[in-house]
Design an enzyme around this catalytic site. Structure first.
Site, PDB file in Angstrom:
ATOM      1  N   SER A 266       0.822  -1.209   0.000  1.00  0.00           N
ATOM      2  CA  SER A 266       0.000   0.000   0.000  1.00  0.00           C
ATOM      3  C   SER A 266       0.857   1.259   0.000  1.00  0.00           C
ATOM      4  O   SER A 266       1.991   1.277   0.486  1.00  0.00           O
ATOM      5  CB  SER A 266      -0.923   0.012   1.218  1.00  0.00           C
ATOM      6  OG  SER A 266      -0.193   0.308   2.395  1.00  0.00           O
ATOM      7  N   GLY A 268       0.235   3.891   1.760  1.00  0.00           N
ATOM      8  CA  GLY A 268       0.379   4.359   3.134  1.00  0.00           C
ATOM      9  C   GLY A 268       1.568   3.728   3.833  1.00  0.00           C
ATOM     10  O   GLY A 268       2.352   4.419   4.505  1.00  0.00           O
ATOM     11  N   VAL A 269       1.732   2.423   3.687  1.00  0.00           N
ATOM     12  CA  VAL A 269       2.874   1.735   4.298  1.00  0.00           C
ATOM     13  C   VAL A 269       4.175   2.232   3.679  1.00  0.00           C
ATOM     14  O   VAL A 269       5.166   2.484   4.385  1.00  0.00           O
ATOM     15  CB  VAL A 269       2.745   0.210   4.132  1.00  0.00           C
ATOM     16  CG1 VAL A 269       4.025  -0.500   4.562  1.00  0.00           C
ATOM     17  CG2 VAL A 269       1.567  -0.315   4.953  1.00  0.00           C
ATOM     18  N   GLU A 293       6.449  -0.494  -5.527  1.00  0.00           N
ATOM     19  CA  GLU A 293       5.249  -0.428  -6.364  1.00  0.00           C
ATOM     20  C   GLU A 293       4.080  -0.466  -5.398  1.00  0.00           C
ATOM     21  O   GLU A 293       3.947  -1.397  -4.590  1.00  0.00           O
ATOM     22  CB  GLU A 293       5.210  -1.603  -7.346  1.00  0.00           C
ATOM     23  CG  GLU A 293       4.147  -1.460  -8.425  1.00  0.00           C
ATOM     24  CD  GLU A 293       2.907  -2.268  -8.131  1.00  0.00           C
ATOM     25  OE1 GLU A 293       1.866  -1.627  -7.835  1.00  0.00           O
ATOM     26  OE2 GLU A 293       2.965  -3.489  -8.177  1.00  0.00           O
ATOM     27  N   CYS A 327      -3.026  -4.786  -8.451  1.00  0.00           N
ATOM     28  CA  CYS A 327      -2.705  -3.361  -8.437  1.00  0.00           C
ATOM     29  C   CYS A 327      -3.141  -2.699  -9.733  1.00  0.00           C
ATOM     30  O   CYS A 327      -3.393  -1.495  -9.768  1.00  0.00           O
ATOM     31  CB  CYS A 327      -1.194  -3.156  -8.254  1.00  0.00           C
ATOM     32  SG  CYS A 327      -0.532  -3.942  -6.782  1.00  0.00           S
ATOM     33  N   GLU A 424      -8.768   3.653  -3.554  1.00  0.00           N
ATOM     34  CA  GLU A 424      -8.438   2.284  -3.915  1.00  0.00           C
ATOM     35  C   GLU A 424      -9.218   1.320  -3.027  1.00  0.00           C
ATOM     36  O   GLU A 424      -9.177   1.419  -1.797  1.00  0.00           O
ATOM     37  CB  GLU A 424      -6.936   2.029  -3.743  1.00  0.00           C
ATOM     38  CG  GLU A 424      -6.508   0.643  -4.172  1.00  0.00           C
ATOM     39  CD  GLU A 424      -5.031   0.374  -3.936  1.00  0.00           C
ATOM     40  OE1 GLU A 424      -4.415  -0.306  -4.757  1.00  0.00           O
ATOM     41  OE2 GLU A 424      -4.506   0.842  -2.904  1.00  0.00           O
TER      42      GLU A 424
END
Length: 540
Positions: A266, A268-269, A293, A327, A424
């Site tokens: 993700s 965010g991570v 990615e 993705c 997402e």
């Protein structure tokens, strides 16, 4: 030491098996699935070539049959991360010194094993552990990973051949050294091939690796590690640990020998990782390579000249294969009003024909989403859309009593900025905005600015001027852009994969561009006729 300029077999894309009903390959794969379902395996970590068990075990279950047990894995802690780092650093010097052709041979051997005895094993493990149908497992866990191994060897040689010019009496050369330290591979659940490539691409270039897979991919990760070992990968080159992300991060990102991270997950991570690395930058021996990615909000934009059959197929396949857990999966679509009714009629016919259920039945096209957390998130967005007055034009039902099943769902949004057009979701939920035909150019601009992501996208049009306009307007909206096709299905050696903006560093897995990130070049100049005095001609 061997002497010679060696040329490995030319890389070619692995043919995809069809698994037609009654075929020998279908029977063989089903037998492997039955064998896996008939046993519960004990899954250790692998550190320095040794199997490590902690006694603190967690159960693994198929997402489509969560009451069945596939086995149990041994969960580690910070001490095991430290052990894995130490093992990687201990193996580094001898691995770096090994001639490149010896490294290459190991990964070519992996490809051959995966083509043969490991094909059913890795496909069955992926089907059961990640709830993929046979075709989705085949193109991922077998074919793409075989391609990664073979093409990366080819790209490695091409990279090594990149050499500078040498003038008379001088020999200039560049050597491509592995990074100074260890690489951390943090891999996702959705593609077994990505889980296999993220640790092996740096390793192929002479690096040693600490690998943490997603907990929901551990079952197939275990079999990948067995494959690596059987191919002759030396101990300590890739070290597999099962710990939480924060536990791994606390140890790895504070270590002075941290040299890089190969990540898929993700945004965010990834943002948190980048911040942590930045805050710790003074601790490291060198600036770490950060390769990632991340997310996507991938689009299909249709022009009124689009062929409806092409458009409908791009939607049905692009949005709903592997339950939209790619993705690259189509998550938003912009359809002209003149084509809407015929398009949705055709897509509904596709959805009515798609069977949903467990992977053991090869006639099922739709399987389960990966876990309860994902199920609950998707169900909440579907209910929110209903409550907000958005039109559910297909699907909208869900059930987790046996497995985490979400019907393929299409939402027609009244507002092109509605939440499911922007965020997402990572599941079988597509949101469509229907626009007036004359607003095509404005819709392209809308598509470009709606999402922070820029991974994949597609334009469907027969009008070449419309295709050209979309290609220009959406130049930075997708790292992989498709014309008259679904926005998924990149093939190693054909469409290097990766996106920019909030979708990652665009280092293009499946190309030489990715391998460049795992080496540190050293320029060597040798003077073949060294001067023996300081004076230059201008001095007379």
């Amino acid at each position: 030491m061997a002497f010679g300029i060696f040329t490995p077999p030319v890389a070619k894309n692995e043919p995809v098996r069809a698994y037609a009903p009654g075929s020998a390959e279908a029977k063989s794969l089903k037998a492997q699935i039955d064998a896996f379902r008939a046993q519960e395996i004990d899954i250790p970590m692998f550190i320095g070539g040794k199997e490590v068990r902690t006694g603190k075990t967690k159960r693994l279950a198929p997402p489509h049959d969560h009451q069945h047990s596939l086995g149990h894995y041994h969960e580690g802690d910070a001490s095991h991360v430290k052990m894995a780092i130490d093992a990687a650093l201990a193996a580094r010097k001898s691995w770096e010194a090994l001639p490149w052709e010896q490294r290459a041979a190991i990964f070519l051997r992996m490809a051959d094993l995966l083509q043969g005895p490991y094909r059913d094993i890795i496909n069955a493990a992926t089907m059961l552990g990640q709830s993929k149908n046979p075709f989705q497992a085949e193109i991922d866990a077998a074919c793409e990973l075989i391609d990664f191994f073979k093409f990366n060897v080819q790209y490695m040689i091409q990279l090594y051949q990149q050499q500078p010019e040498s003038l008379p009496l001088t020999w200039n050369r560049v050597e491509y050294r592995p990074l100074e330290g260890f690489v951390f591979a943090l891999t996702p659940f959705n593609f077994t091939s990505i889980a296999g490539n993220l640790p092996t691409a740096p390793a192929m270039m002479g690096n040693t690796v600490v690998w943490k897979p997603s907990n929901t991919q551990i079952y197939s990760a275990y079999w990948l590690m067995r494959l690596f070992q059987d191919a002759g990968l030396p101990d300590g080159i890739i070290n597999l640990v099962y710990v939480s992300g924060p536990v791994a991060g606390d140890v790895i990102f504070a270590h002075p020998d941290f040299a890089g991270i190969h990540f898929t997950g993700s945004s965010g991570v990834f943002n948190d990782i980048w911040k942590t690395v930045g805050n710790n930058i003074s601790k490291y021996k060198s600036y770490p390579r950060i390769v990632g990615e991340t997310g996507g909000k991938d689009f299909i934009v249709a022009h009124h000249s689009a062929d409806v059959d092409i458009l409908a197929t791009a939607i049905s396949r692009g949005a709903f294969e592997f339950q939209g857990q790619k993705c690259s999966a189509a998550s938003r679509a912009y359809i002209p009003a003149s084509l809407w009714e015929t398009t949705i009629k055709r897509v509904k016919a596709d959805l009515a024909d798609m069977k949903m259920g467990g992977v053991e039945d090869f006639t099922n096209f739709i399987n389960a989403v990966i876990d309860e957390k994902s199920f609950d998130k998707l169900a909440s967005f579907i209910e929110r859309a209903k409550a907000d007055g958005q039109e559910i034009v297909a699907g909208g039902k869900y059930d987790k009593s046996k497995g985490y099943f979400i019907e393929p769902t299409i939402i027609r949004a009244k507002d092109p900025q509605y939440v499911t057009m922007c965020e997402e979701l990572f599941g079988p939920v597509l949101t469509v905005y229907v626009y007036e035909d004359a607003q095509y150019e404005q819709v392209l601009e809308l598509c470009d600015r709606t999402s922070p992501y820029a991974l994949t996208g597609a334009v469907i049009a027969q009008d070449r001027y419309a295709v050209d306009l979309a290609t220009e307007k959406l130049r930075h909206a997708a790292g992989n852009f498709y014309i008259n096709d679904k926005p998924t299905g990149a093939v190693v050696g054909q469409q290097p994969f990766g996106g920019a903006r909030a979708s990652g560093t665009n280092d293009k897995a499946g190309s030489m561009l990715n391998l460049i990130r795992w080496v540190s070049a050293r320029t060597i100049k040798e003077n073949l006729n060294p001067p023996k005095g300081y004076r230059y001609p201008f001095q007379g």
